[in-house]
Design a protein around this motif. Structure first.
Motif, PDB file in Angstrom:
ATOM      1  N   ARG A 121     -16.185 -61.232  45.715  1.00 10.69           N
ATOM      2  CA  ARG A 121     -17.616 -60.937  45.801  1.00 10.69           C
ATOM      3  C   ARG A 121     -18.366 -61.791  44.778  1.00 10.69           C
ATOM      4  NH1 ARG A 121     -17.878 -54.728  44.686  1.00 10.69           N
ATOM      5  NH2 ARG A 121     -20.125 -55.186  44.722  1.00 10.69           N
ATOM      6  N   PRO A 122     -19.364 -62.544  45.215  1.00 11.68           N
ATOM      7  CA  PRO A 122     -20.117 -63.386  44.271  1.00 11.68           C
ATOM      8  C   PRO A 122     -21.145 -62.585  43.480  1.00 11.68           C
ATOM      9  CG  PRO A 122     -20.999 -63.643  46.466  1.00 11.68           C
ATOM     10  CD  PRO A 122     -19.815 -62.711  46.597  1.00 11.68           C
ATOM     11  N   TRP A 123     -21.689 -63.227  42.462  1.00 13.34           N
ATOM     12  CA  TRP A 123     -22.764 -62.639  41.649  1.00 13.34           C
ATOM     13  C   TRP A 123     -24.086 -63.293  42.033  1.00 13.34           C
ATOM     14  CZ3 TRP A 123     -22.642 -58.647  38.144  1.00 13.34           C
ATOM     15  CH2 TRP A 123     -21.371 -58.164  37.778  1.00 13.34           C
ATOM     16  N   LEU A 124     -25.120 -62.478  42.154  1.00 15.62           N
ATOM     17  CA  LEU A 124     -26.453 -62.963  42.499  1.00 15.62           C
ATOM     18  C   LEU A 124     -27.387 -62.742  41.318  1.00 15.62           C
ATOM     19  CD1 LEU A 124     -28.530 -63.996  44.621  1.00 15.62           C
ATOM     20  CD2 LEU A 124     -28.858 -61.589  45.275  1.00 15.62           C
ATOM     21  N   THR A 125     -28.052 -63.807  40.866  1.00 14.61           N
ATOM     22  CA  THR A 125     -29.076 -63.717  39.820  1.00 14.61           C
ATOM     23  C   THR A 125     -30.424 -63.966  40.469  1.00 14.61           C
ATOM     24  OG1 THR A 125     -27.528 -64.566  38.162  1.00 14.61           O
ATOM     25  CG2 THR A 125     -29.857 -64.604  37.604  1.00 14.61           C
ATOM     26  N   LEU A 126     -31.346 -63.015  40.304  1.00 14.61           N
ATOM     27  CA  LEU A 126     -32.658 -63.077  40.950  1.00 14.61           C
ATOM     28  C   LEU A 126     -33.766 -63.104  39.905  1.00 14.61           C
ATOM     29  CD1 LEU A 126     -32.399 -60.511  43.897  1.00 14.61           C
ATOM     30  CD2 LEU A 126     -33.080 -62.903  44.128  1.00 14.61           C
ATOM     31  N   ALA A 127     -34.831 -63.843  40.206  1.00 13.01           N
ATOM     32  CA  ALA A 127     -36.034 -63.850  39.370  1.00 13.01           C
ATOM     33  C   ALA A 127     -37.226 -63.491  40.257  1.00 13.01           C
ATOM     34  CB  ALA A 127     -36.238 -65.214  38.733  1.00 13.01           C
ATOM     35  N   MET A 128     -38.103 -62.600  39.752  1.00 12.21           N
ATOM     36  CA  MET A 128     -39.208 -62.125  40.566  1.00 12.21           C
ATOM     37  C   MET A 128     -40.503 -62.081  39.762  1.00 12.21           C
ATOM     38  SD  MET A 128     -39.872 -58.419  42.300  1.00 12.21           S
ATOM     39  CE  MET A 128     -40.485 -57.887  40.713  1.00 12.21           C
ATOM     40  N   ASP A 129     -41.601 -62.538  40.375  1.00 14.82           N
ATOM     41  CA  ASP A 129     -42.918 -62.461  39.760  1.00 14.82           C
ATOM     42  C   ASP A 129     -43.466 -61.051  39.938  1.00 14.82           C
ATOM     43  OD1 ASP A 129     -45.512 -63.344  38.743  1.00 14.82           O
ATOM     44  OD2 ASP A 129     -46.165 -63.163  40.830  1.00 14.82           O
ATOM     45  N   VAL A 130     -43.806 -60.396  38.834  1.00 16.72           N
ATOM     46  CA  VAL A 130     -44.231 -59.003  38.887  1.00 16.72           C
ATOM     47  C   VAL A 130     -45.561 -58.847  39.615  1.00 16.72           C
ATOM     48  CG1 VAL A 130     -44.963 -57.032  37.479  1.00 16.72           C
ATOM     49  CG2 VAL A 130     -42.954 -58.357  36.809  1.00 16.72           C
ATOM     50  N   SER A 131     -46.471 -59.787  39.455  1.00 17.20           N
ATOM     51  CA  SER A 131     -47.802 -59.657  40.049  1.00 17.20           C
ATOM     52  C   SER A 131     -47.766 -59.713  41.568  1.00 17.20           C
ATOM     53  CB  SER A 131     -48.712 -60.757  39.510  1.00 17.20           C
ATOM     54  OG  SER A 131     -49.955 -60.750  40.171  1.00 17.20           O
ATOM     55  N   SER A 132     -47.145 -60.740  42.122  1.00 15.49           N
ATOM     56  CA  SER A 132     -47.156 -60.938  43.579  1.00 15.49           C
ATOM     57  C   SER A 132     -45.909 -60.403  44.266  1.00 15.49           C
ATOM     58  CB  SER A 132     -47.291 -62.429  43.894  1.00 15.49           C
ATOM     59  OG  SER A 132     -46.143 -63.132  43.423  1.00 15.49           O
ATOM     60  N   ARG A 133     -44.890 -60.061  43.469  1.00 20.06           N
ATOM     61  CA  ARG A 133     -43.570 -59.629  43.964  1.00 20.06           C
ATOM     62  C   ARG A 133     -42.831 -60.759  44.676  1.00 20.06           C
ATOM     63  NH1 ARG A 133     -46.055 -55.803  41.736  1.00 20.06           N
ATOM     64  NH2 ARG A 133     -45.526 -53.601  42.075  1.00 20.06           N
ATOM     65  N   MET A 134     -43.296 -61.990  44.511  1.00 15.43           N
ATOM     66  CA  MET A 134     -42.593 -63.144  45.085  1.00 15.43           C
ATOM     67  C   MET A 134     -41.296 -63.383  44.326  1.00 15.43           C
ATOM     68  SD  MET A 134     -44.193 -64.814  47.647  1.00 15.43           S
ATOM     69  CE  MET A 134     -43.993 -66.592  47.539  1.00 15.43           C
ATOM     70  N   VAL A 135     -40.225 -63.728  45.058  1.00 14.78           N
ATOM     71  CA  VAL A 135     -38.998 -64.184  44.412  1.00 14.78           C
ATOM     72  C   VAL A 135     -39.280 -65.607  43.924  1.00 14.78           C
ATOM     73  CG1 VAL A 135     -36.564 -64.751  44.710  1.00 14.78           C
ATOM     74  CG2 VAL A 135     -37.528 -62.764  45.876  1.00 14.78           C
ATOM     75  N   THR A 136     -39.130 -65.834  42.623  1.00  9.66           N
ATOM     76  CA  THR A 136     -39.431 -67.167  42.087  1.00  9.66           C
ATOM     77  C   THR A 136     -38.204 -68.075  42.098  1.00  9.66           C
ATOM     78  OG1 THR A 136     -38.950 -66.458  39.815  1.00  9.66           O
ATOM     79  CG2 THR A 136     -41.229 -66.232  40.594  1.00  9.66           C
ATOM     80  N   GLY A 137     -37.010 -67.498  42.180  1.00  8.99           N
ATOM     81  CA  GLY A 137     -35.787 -68.302  42.223  1.00  8.99           C
ATOM     82  C   GLY A 137     -34.562 -67.412  42.225  1.00  8.99           C
ATOM     83  N   PHE A 138     -33.400 -67.989  42.566  1.00 12.50           N
ATOM     84  CA  PHE A 138     -32.154 -67.232  42.507  1.00 12.50           C
ATOM     85  C   PHE A 138     -30.988 -68.192  42.326  1.00 12.50           C
ATOM     86  CE2 PHE A 138     -32.039 -68.382  46.986  1.00 12.50           C
ATOM     87  CZ  PHE A 138     -30.679 -68.460  47.304  1.00 12.50           C
ATOM     88  N   TYR A 139     -29.849 -67.626  41.975  1.00 22.93           N
ATOM     89  CA  TYR A 139     -28.620 -68.424  41.818  1.00 22.93           C
ATOM     90  C   TYR A 139     -27.435 -67.563  42.231  1.00 22.93           C
ATOM     91  CZ  TYR A 139     -24.865 -71.168  39.676  1.00 22.93           C
ATOM     92  OH  TYR A 139     -23.719 -71.898  39.466  1.00 22.93           O
ATOM     93  N   LEU A 140     -26.554 -68.143  43.051  1.00 23.22           N
ATOM     94  CA  LEU A 140     -25.389 -67.432  43.565  1.00 23.22           C
ATOM     95  C   LEU A 140     -24.131 -68.130  43.068  1.00 23.22           C
ATOM     96  CD1 LEU A 140     -24.943 -65.031  45.603  1.00 23.22           C
ATOM     97  CD2 LEU A 140     -24.546 -66.785  47.344  1.00 23.22           C
ATOM     98  N   THR A 141     -23.200 -67.373  42.503  1.00 18.74           N
ATOM     99  CA  THR A 141     -21.989 -67.964  41.931  1.00 18.74           C
ATOM    100  C   THR A 141     -20.840 -66.974  41.995  1.00 18.74           C
ATOM    101  OG1 THR A 141     -21.023 -68.926  39.912  1.00 18.74           O
ATOM    102  CG2 THR A 141     -22.650 -67.194  39.619  1.00 18.74           C
ATOM    103  N   MET A 142     -19.607 -67.512  41.949  1.00 17.66           N
ATOM    104  CA  MET A 142     -18.432 -66.644  41.899  1.00 17.66           C
ATOM    105  C   MET A 142     -18.128 -66.199  40.475  1.00 17.66           C
ATOM    106  SD  MET A 142     -17.622 -66.288  45.013  1.00 17.66           S
ATOM    107  CE  MET A 142     -16.159 -65.294  44.689  1.00 17.66           C
TER     108      MET A 142
END
Length: 537
Positions: A195-216
Motif C-alpha cells: 500500500r503506498p503513502w499519499l501526501t496531500l496539500a489543500m488550500d483552506v480558503s477554496s478547498r482546492m488540492v494544491t498538490g500531492f505526492y504518491l510513494t511506496m
C-alpha cells in the motif's frame, strides 16, 4: 561561489537573519509607497543596527526577497564571541520564570532591570539587553502568552477546527499524509507491492488540492518536500505528461502551511527552506487531532474514492470481509497516481463542496484576480532546496547513483582535481537527470551517460536493481558451490597431513644422524659424493 543552502547556515546566524527579515517585511508593508530617513532610523533601532546598515539590508532584501539574502556571508560565530557563562545564564532564566511569566504582565524593560539587579547583587556583570530578549524568544510564543494571560496571542496562535476561516486563497495550506486504502502492483511482474503513502496539500480558503505526492516509502522530509514543490509550481506540463485534459490552475507560494508534529515536518532542511521563501510553518499541537480538520476531511474523501478500485482494503476489516485485496490488486503506482490526479481535477474540484456550497474551482476562479501570486525569485534554487541529496565521488566515468551513471561535459574540468565528495541533488520522480555541486560551489545538471535510456522513477530504478540481483541469485548453482568448497577443504586437510608427516619424518631422521656428528650432511647436497663426505670424517 554560490550561496549555501538554508540548512547549512549556523543556527545563531540564521536566527538573526530571520529576525531581520521579519522586521524588514513589516517595514516594507507599512511603507510600500515611500520611506523617509526617519522611517529607516526607526527600523535601524528595531533591528539594533546602524542606519547605514539598515539601508543596506533593505536593499539586499528587496533584491533577494529571502532570509538567505540577509545572512552574513562570514559563517559561524563572530571572532572573539563567547556564550553567556552558566551563572548568569541561570539568573536570566530564573528571573524570566519568576518575574516575567506572570499574570501581571511585567514589561520587557522591567525584566531587564530585574536581571541586571540580580546579576549585580551576585557580583556579576549584567548581560546585554539583546541577550535577555533572545532568551525570551527561546520560549514558545503560545506558552509564553498562556503564562502571562495574553488571550489575544493565545487565540491568534490556536487553530479552531470547523470554524477556522481565512480571507483569501493561499493564505493557509494544510499538508498531511495517509496510507492509501489500496494495494498496487509491480510494473513488470504485476505482483502486489503493498500500500503506498499519499501526501496531500489543500488550500483552506477554496478547498482546492494544491498538490500531492504518491510513494511506496513511509512519510519523510522527502515526501513532504515533493508535495510542496508540486503545490507551488505550474502543473500544465505535469498534466500533459499524464494525458489529463482538465485544468489545475493552482500555483504559488502559500503564506502559511499547517502541518502535524511528525519528524518529517520538523526536519531542518524543510523548516529552513520554508523560512527562506517566507512561508510560515504552524505545527499541530501534540495530542490534539481535532486541529487540521480540513485536510483530514479531504483525506477521508479521497480514501473513500479509492474503495472503488480493485485491490482496495476498505477502511476497516468489517467492510473488507472475505475480499482478498492482494489477489485483486491491478493498478501500478503510476496508474494509481494518474487515477488520483484525474479524480482531483475532474471530479473533486468540479463538485459542490459541503462546506462551501460551491465547487472548489469556482471559488478559486472567483478570487483568482485577488491572489497575490508569489513565486520563488530563483525557481531552480528553491526547487533544489527541497530535493533529497546524496554525496558521491566524481569518477572518470561520471557520477554513480542508485546503479545509474550520469555525466556532464562541465564535470570534465573537475575529474581527478579533488578528493572531496560532491553534493548531488536528485528528483525521485524523474531520475533522468541530477544536479551536482561542483567544488566551485555552482550546480551543474548531469544526465544519463547513456542518452538512449528513458526517464524512470527512483522506485523503478531500485526495483529493477533488486530484480537483477534476484535473477543472478537464481542462476547460481548452489550445489556446485558446496561441492567445490568441500573439495577445497579436503585438499587443504590432505596437504596439511602430508606436510606434517614429512616434517615429523625429517625431524626423526635428523635426530638419528646427529649422534654421528658430521654424518648429518649425508645426502643433503646431492652434488657432493658420499665418498667425499666419508673421507672428511
Amino acid at each position: 561561489m554560490s550561496d549555501p543552502f538554508p540548512d547549512e547556515i549556523d543556527e545563531a546566524v540564521w536566527d538573526e537573519a530571520c529576525r531581520r527579515a521579519d522586521a524588514i517585511r513589516g517595514f516594507l508593508r507599512r511603507h510600500s509607497d515611500s520611506t523617509t530617513a526617519g522611517d529607516v532610523a526607526e527600523l535601524a533601532v528595531e533591528m539594533d543596527v546602524s542606519q547605514a546598515t539598515a539601508y543596506r539590508l533593505i536593499k539586499l532584501f528587496r533584491a533577494g526577497g529571502t532570509v538567505l539574502s540577509l545572512v552574513d556571508r562570514k559563517r559561524g560565530r563572530p571572532e572573539g564571541h563567547r556564550t553567556l557563562d552558566e551563572k548568569r545564564e541561570k539568573i536570566v532564566r530564573t528571573t524570566i520564570k519568576a518575574c516575567y511569566l506572570r499574570r501581571t504582565r511585567p514589561t520587557v524593560s522591567q525584566l531587564i532591570r530585574d536581571v541586571q539587579s540580580n546579576c549585580i547583587s551576585a557580583g556579576l556583570k549584567p548581560p546585554h539587553r539583546r541577550t535577555i530578549v533572545a532568551r525570551l524568544h527561546d520560549i514558545d510564543l503560545q506558552k509564553r502568552a498562556k503564562r502571562r494571560g495574553e488571550s489575544n496571542i493565545v487565540k491568534a496562535t490556536t487553530a479552531v477546527p470547523g470554524s477556522f476561516e481565512v480571507s483569501r486563497p493561499l493564505e493557509v495550506v494544510q499538508i498531511d499524509h495517509t496510507k492509501a486504502d489500496v494495494f498496487v502492483v509491480d510494473e513488470e511482474t504485476r505482483r502486489p507491492l503493498g500500500r503506498p503513502w499519499l501526501t496531500l496539500a489543500m488550500d483552506v480558503s477554496s478547498r482546492m488540492v494544491t498538490g500531492f505526492y504518491l510513494t511506496m516509502d513511509a512519510p519523510s522530509r522527502l515526501s513532504t518536500s515533493l508535495c510542496l514543490l508540486h503545490s507551488v509550481f505550474d502543473k500544465s506540463a505535469w498534466l500533459r505528461e499524464r494525458e489529463i485534459p482538465e485544468q489545475w490552475p493552482v500555483a504559488g507560494l502559500p503564506d502559511t502551511v499547517h502541518v502535524d508534529n511528525g519528524a518529517d515536518f520538523r526536519s531542518r532542511a524543510f523548516k529552513r527552506g520554508c523560512e527562506d521563501a517566507g512561508i510560515t510553518i504552524e505545527w499541530r499541537p501534540p495530542g490534539e487531532p481535532r486541529f487540521g480538520g480540513h485536510i483530514e476531511r479531504l483525506i477521508g474523501t479521497q480514501m473513500g474514492r479509492l474503495h472503488l478500485l480493485p485491490g482496495t482494503t476498505f477502511s476497516n476489516e468489517h467492510d473488507l470481509g472475505d475480499y482478498d485485496s492482494k489477489r485483486h490488486a491491478a493498478l501500478t503506482l503510476r496508474e494509481l497516481e494518474q487515477y488520483v490526479a484525474l479524480d482531483i481535477v475532474g471530479s473533486y474540484h468540479q463538485s459542490i463542496h459541503s462546506g462551501l456550497g460551491r465547487p472548489p474551482i469556482a471559488v478559486w476562479r472567483e478570487h483568482e484576480g485577488e491572489i497575490p501570486l508569489r513565486l520563488p525569485k530563483d525557481r531552480r534554487r528553491f526547487w533544489l532546496t527541497f530535493l533529497p541529496e546524496q554525496e558521491r565521488t566524481l569518477r572518470p566515468t561520471g557520477i554513480h547513483l542508485f546503479g545509474l551513471r550520469y555525466w556532464s561535459g562541465t564535470l570534465s574540468a573537475d575529474v581527478g582535481r579533488s578528493d572531496r565528495r560532491l553534493l548531488v541533488k536528485y528528483d525521485p520522480r524523474d531520475m533522468a537527470r541530477i544536479f551536482v555541486r561542483r567544488p566551485s560551489g555552482n550546480f551543474v545538471e548531469a544526465r544519463y551517460a547513456d542518452v538512449t535510456l528513458p526517464s524512470i522513477t527512483l522506485h523503478e530504478a531500485v526495483t529493477a536493481r533488486r530484480t537483477l540481483l534476484a535473477k543472478g541469485r537464481r542462476e547460481v548453482d548452489t550445489h556446485a558451490i558446496v561441492r567445490t568448497a568441500m573439495a577445497q577443504r579436503e585438499l587443504v586437510e590432505a596437504a596439511t597431513r602430508k606436510t606434517a608427516a614429512a616434517r615429523r619424518g625429517k625431524a626423526s631422521s635428523k635426530s638419528k644422524v646427529d649422534d654421528r656428528g658430521w654424518g648429518s650432511l649425508r645426502g643433503v647436497d646431492s652434488s657432493i659424493p658420499v665418498s667425499l663426505v666419508e673421507d672428511t670424517d
